[in-house]
Design a protein around this motif. Structure first.
Motif, mmCIF file in Angstrom:
data_model
loop_
_atom_site.group_PDB
_atom_site.id
_atom_site.type_symbol
_atom_site.label_atom_id
_atom_site.label_comp_id
_atom_site.label_asym_id
_atom_site.label_seq_id
_atom_site.Cartn_x
_atom_site.Cartn_y
_atom_site.Cartn_z
ATOM 1 N N ALA A 1 39.431 35.611 31.986
ATOM 2 C CA ALA A 1 39.486 34.696 30.851
ATOM 3 C C ALA A 1 39.936 35.418 29.584
ATOM 4 O O ALA A 1 40.730 34.869 28.807
ATOM 5 C CB ALA A 1 38.125 34.048 30.633
ATOM 6 N N THR A 2 39.465 36.647 29.370
ATOM 7 C CA THR A 2 39.879 37.388 28.181
ATOM 8 C C THR A 2 41.350 37.812 28.262
ATOM 9 O O THR A 2 42.027 37.886 27.242
ATOM 10 C CB THR A 2 39.009 38.639 27.945
ATOM 11 O OG1 THR A 2 39.035 39.459 29.101
ATOM 12 C CG2 THR A 2 37.589 38.268 27.605
ATOM 13 N N GLU A 3 41.838 38.060 29.481
ATOM 14 C CA GLU A 3 43.249 38.413 29.641
ATOM 15 C C GLU A 3 44.135 37.186 29.797
ATOM 16 O O GLU A 3 45.344 37.309 29.987
ATOM 17 C CB GLU A 3 43.421 39.353 30.838
ATOM 18 C CG GLU A 3 42.768 40.695 30.609
ATOM 19 C CD GLU A 3 43.305 41.766 31.530
ATOM 20 O OE1 GLU A 3 44.392 41.577 32.109
ATOM 21 O OE2 GLU A 3 42.635 42.799 31.646
ATOM 22 N N LYS A 4 43.513 35.996 29.727
ATOM 23 C CA LYS A 4 44.229 34.728 29.806
ATOM 24 C C LYS A 4 45.097 34.612 31.047
ATOM 25 O O LYS A 4 46.291 34.328 30.967
ATOM 26 C CB LYS A 4 45.054 34.505 28.540
ATOM 27 C CG LYS A 4 44.222 34.342 27.300
ATOM 28 C CD LYS A 4 45.086 34.003 26.119
ATOM 29 C CE LYS A 4 44.357 33.692 24.865
ATOM 30 N NZ LYS A 4 43.173 34.298 24.537
ATOM 31 N N VAL B 1 43.192 29.314 33.602
ATOM 32 C CA VAL B 1 42.325 30.040 32.662
ATOM 33 C C VAL B 1 41.161 29.172 32.194
ATOM 34 O O VAL B 1 40.016 29.622 32.140
ATOM 35 C CB VAL B 1 43.148 30.531 31.443
ATOM 36 C CG1 VAL B 1 42.273 31.251 30.447
ATOM 37 C CG2 VAL B 1 44.284 31.406 31.876
ATOM 38 N N GLY B 2 41.422 27.916 31.905
ATOM 39 C CA GLY B 2 40.377 27.012 31.419
ATOM 40 C C GLY B 2 39.443 26.513 32.502
ATOM 41 O O GLY B 2 38.421 25.893 32.211
ATOM 42 N N THR C 1 44.258 37.798 40.818
ATOM 43 C CA THR C 1 45.247 37.336 39.845
ATOM 44 C C THR C 1 46.539 38.138 39.990
ATOM 45 O O THR C 1 46.627 39.057 40.799
ATOM 46 C CB THR C 1 44.712 37.525 38.415
ATOM 47 O OG1 THR C 1 44.624 38.922 38.125
ATOM 48 C CG2 THR C 1 43.344 36.883 38.244
#
Length: 127
Positions: A114-117, A86-87, A103
């Motif tokens: 990124a928003t859904e991690k 994610v990072g 994913t």
């Protein structure tokens, strides 16, 4: 003819059609390529797409006679898969482009991932 990397083939077809200033391009259909076309339409890189039984017709988008897609880069290749957490999801061209990830929750662009991690395989970058 069998293609070893279908996503790279799709990106090459889009790039070649843009260079020839074609209005539409035919791409052999698969679920992943249809998901990538959906993302490209949602982000404004293509005008529309239609999924048929064997082919997908992508309607290209031009602004002032110039193609909206100015470049593509296939990141994860059959010989070298690239996975990101994610990072580690990259920003493409300072936010002017998008990256597409495969994913566990499906194919999505980097911002949504990124928003859904969730991280995953980094398929390509489009700007």
């Amino acid at each position: 003819m069998a293609v070893s990397d279908p996503v790279a083939d799709m990106l090459a077809r889009l790039r070649n059609a843009h260079q020839g200033l074609h209005a539409k391009v035919n791409v052999p259909v698969s679920k992943m390529k249809a998901d990538i076309a959906r993302i490209l339409k949602d982000e404004g890189f293509i005008a529309d797409y239609e999924v048929g039984e064997r082919d997908m017709v992508v309607t290209l988008k031009y602004v002032g006679g110039k193609p909206v897609i100015t470049g593509t880069k296939k990141v994860s290749k059959p010989g070298r898969r690239v996975y990101v957490g994610v990072g580690e999801i990259p920003r493409v061209r300072n936010g002017l482009g998008i990256c597409v990830l495969s994913t566990s929750k499906g194919v999505m662009d980097g911002e949504r991932a990124a928003t859904e991690k969730v991280g995953g395989e980094l398929l390509c970058e489009i700007w």
